[in-house]
Design a protein around this motif. Sequence first.
Motif, PDB file in Angstrom:
ATOM      1  N   GLN A  63       0.823  -1.199   0.000  1.00 63.38           N
ATOM      2  CA  GLN A  63       0.000   0.000   0.000  1.00 63.38           C
ATOM      3  C   GLN A  63       0.865   1.259   0.000  1.00 63.38           C
ATOM      4  O   GLN A  63       0.515   2.273  -0.631  1.00 63.38           O
ATOM      5  N   LEU A  64       2.007   1.194   0.687  1.00 65.48           N
ATOM      6  CA  LEU A  64       2.917   2.328   0.751  1.00 65.48           C
ATOM      7  C   LEU A  64       3.622   2.570  -0.580  1.00 65.48           C
ATOM      8  O   LEU A  64       3.732   3.709  -1.047  1.00 65.48           O
ATOM      9  N   LEU A  65       4.090   1.497  -1.216  1.00 60.34           N
ATOM     10  CA  LEU A  65       4.937   1.641  -2.402  1.00 60.34           C
ATOM     11  C   LEU A  65       4.160   1.755  -3.712  1.00 60.34           C
ATOM     12  O   LEU A  65       4.682   2.283  -4.701  1.00 60.34           O
ATOM     13  N   GLU A  66       2.924   1.263  -3.731  1.00 66.49           N
ATOM     14  CA  GLU A  66       2.166   1.218  -4.987  1.00 66.49           C
ATOM     15  C   GLU A  66       1.982   2.583  -5.640  1.00 66.49           C
ATOM     16  O   GLU A  66       2.126   2.716  -6.875  1.00 66.49           O
ATOM     17  N   PRO A  67       1.676   3.670  -4.892  1.00 65.36           N
ATOM     18  CA  PRO A  67       1.523   4.978  -5.555  1.00 65.36           C
ATOM     19  C   PRO A  67       2.787   5.446  -6.276  1.00 65.36           C
ATOM     20  O   PRO A  67       2.700   6.095  -7.327  1.00 65.36           O
ATOM     21  N   PHE A  68       3.970   5.135  -5.733  1.00 63.72           N
ATOM     22  CA  PHE A  68       5.220   5.506  -6.400  1.00 63.72           C
ATOM     23  C   PHE A  68       5.332   4.791  -7.742  1.00 63.72           C
ATOM     24  O   PHE A  68       5.703   5.389  -8.760  1.00 63.72           O
ATOM     25  N   HIS A  69       5.000   3.489  -7.743  1.00 61.79           N
ATOM     26  CA  HIS A  69       5.064   2.705  -8.977  1.00 61.79           C
ATOM     27  C   HIS A  69       4.058   3.226 -10.006  1.00 61.79           C
ATOM     28  O   HIS A  69       4.396   3.403 -11.179  1.00 61.79           O
ATOM     29  N   ASP A 120      10.831   7.229  -9.235  1.00 64.98           N
ATOM     30  CA  ASP A 120      11.969   6.331  -9.020  1.00 64.98           C
ATOM     31  C   ASP A 120      12.385   6.341  -7.554  1.00 64.98           C
ATOM     32  O   ASP A 120      12.831   7.365  -7.023  1.00 64.98           O
ATOM     33  N   LEU A 121      12.230   5.208  -6.877  1.00 66.08           N
ATOM     34  CA  LEU A 121      12.705   5.063  -5.508  1.00 66.08           C
ATOM     35  C   LEU A 121      14.191   4.703  -5.534  1.00 66.08           C
ATOM     36  O   LEU A 121      14.603   3.775  -6.217  1.00 66.08           O
ATOM     37  N   THR A 122      14.992   5.425  -4.775  1.00 66.02           N
ATOM     38  CA  THR A 122      16.433   5.145  -4.728  1.00 66.02           C
ATOM     39  C   THR A 122      16.845   4.418  -3.454  1.00 66.02           C
ATOM     40  O   THR A 122      17.926   3.841  -3.405  1.00 66.02           O
ATOM     41  N   ARG A 123      15.996   4.435  -2.430  1.00 67.02           N
ATOM     42  CA  ARG A 123      16.298   3.683  -1.206  1.00 67.02           C
ATOM     43  C   ARG A 123      15.042   3.516  -0.373  1.00 67.02           C
ATOM     44  O   ARG A 123      14.242   4.440  -0.232  1.00 67.02           O
ATOM     45  N   VAL A 124      14.883   2.296   0.187  1.00 68.72           N
ATOM     46  CA  VAL A 124      13.831   2.008   1.151  1.00 68.72           C
ATOM     47  C   VAL A 124      14.472   1.256   2.311  1.00 68.72           C
ATOM     48  O   VAL A 124      15.072   0.190   2.105  1.00 68.72           O
ATOM     49  N   MET A 139       9.574  17.566  -3.627  1.00 71.02           N
ATOM     50  CA  MET A 139       8.231  17.404  -3.067  1.00 71.02           C
ATOM     51  C   MET A 139       7.245  18.448  -3.589  1.00 71.02           C
ATOM     52  O   MET A 139       6.032  18.263  -3.493  1.00 71.02           O
ATOM     53  N   ASP A 140       7.746  19.556  -4.154  1.00 71.93           N
ATOM     54  CA  ASP A 140       6.867  20.560  -4.740  1.00 71.93           C
ATOM     55  C   ASP A 140       6.477  20.223  -6.182  1.00 71.93           C
ATOM     56  O   ASP A 140       5.639  20.916  -6.766  1.00 71.93           O
ATOM     57  N   ASP A 141       7.116  19.189  -6.777  1.00 67.33           N
ATOM     58  CA  ASP A 141       6.719  18.757  -8.120  1.00 67.33           C
ATOM     59  C   ASP A 141       5.287  18.239  -8.084  1.00 67.33           C
ATOM     60  O   ASP A 141       4.846  17.646  -7.082  1.00 67.33           O
ATOM     61  N   GLU A 142       4.577  18.395  -9.182  1.00 65.43           N
ATOM     62  CA  GLU A 142       3.170  17.996  -9.222  1.00 65.43           C
ATOM     63  C   GLU A 142       2.996  16.507  -8.947  1.00 65.43           C
ATOM     64  O   GLU A 142       2.154  16.106  -8.126  1.00 65.43           O
ATOM     65  N   VAL A 165       1.728  11.837  -5.090  1.00 65.60           N
ATOM     66  CA  VAL A 165       2.134  10.607  -4.407  1.00 65.60           C
ATOM     67  C   VAL A 165       2.148  10.820  -2.897  1.00 65.60           C
ATOM     68  O   VAL A 165       1.623   9.997  -2.132  1.00 65.60           O
ATOM     69  N   LEU A 166       2.731  11.925  -2.443  1.00 65.64           N
ATOM     70  CA  LEU A 166       2.828  12.175  -1.008  1.00 65.64           C
ATOM     71  C   LEU A 166       1.451  12.369  -0.380  1.00 65.64           C
ATOM     72  O   LEU A 166       1.209  11.921   0.750  1.00 65.64           O
TER      73      LEU A 166
END
Length: 365
Positions: free
Chosen positions: A298-304, A309-313, A335-338, A343-344
């Motif tokens: 549930q946490l990672l799905e919106p990024f995908h 691009d996730l660089t570290r978890v 974080m100010d990008d649309e 996602v946030l």
Amino acid sequence: MSDEQTRLGELREEIDSLDQRIMELISARARCAQEVAHVKTDAHPEEDVFFYRPEREAQVLRRIKEVNPGPLPDEEMARLFREIMSACLALEKPMHIAFLGPVGTFTQAAALKHFGHSVVSVPLPAIDAVFREVESGAANYGVVPVENSTEGIINHTLDMFITSPLKICGEVQLRIHHHLLVSPEFQGQEITRIYSHQQSFAQCRQWLDAHHYGVERVTVSSNAEAARRASVEPGTAAVAGDMAAGLYGLDTLAGNIEDWPDNTTRFLIIGREDIPASGQDKTSILVSMKNEPGALYQLLEPFHRQGVDLTRVETRPSPSGTWAYVFYIDFEGHMDDEIAGKVLAEVEHDAVELKRLGSYPIGVL
């Protein structure tokens, strides 16, 4: 005079002329930087104005690397401009940069690489002390290690962000080269003890096993402390870097003894303000999720779904309860990008808590 002497004389005159022009241009740039500071101060007389702009400096250094005509390599040219900017900024007031000490550590080397040599570097004995120094305002920024390419994450640094109000304002990566160092006074003596930090021993384990198997390895608080001890104790050596070797006058018995040639440590710059977008940024967050099936998905799905691009978890135990965890996540973008904002917002809706640690320029040097 021979043709060689004549030509060398002409070239030296040309170099002298170029040096004069370079000096005049650097002085003009310094005066311009002073005027920028005066404009900011006049516009905000009642505020504590930040003269250092991480996003602006990252943009300048990227442009220098892009337009560099050579023959100096791009990295070398950017380092020269890094020092010019550092000296210009120090004309108003040198910044105080706290780092994990003592003097001579790789963290100090990272601080000077990122800020230049015109800052006042302040060594502190522990990572939490660096955080406190910046939180109190005694230091403008702090530099702490966060991960090593061989040994992984520095847990203490991540855990500090759980409770600290500080922001991540930048990052710097430093190639780590370890050397086996001895005092010239004791050169030639049998080595019966080797000092180093536990991380350095881990990064040189194979080499030490192959070349000094059975020699006592004593863990100390830092590589600089290891170098200090080796400088005064006969029959000892230290595993440390160039700064520590120079500081304590040690000779290199064996150089670059790290097991992996690309051994690199990433350091974070911590401060008190949010950093505007530079065009090539990274964002770090801490997320606490409900302890239920599918929480990580549930946490990672919106990024995908949004193509972020996730660089570290990383997962760290939460201080709020047994078997509860928080996730430390780095991703590309500001974080100010649309898209990042969407996602946030979605993550925050489903999370128990979302803490924005900061958006900052991806390391240039």
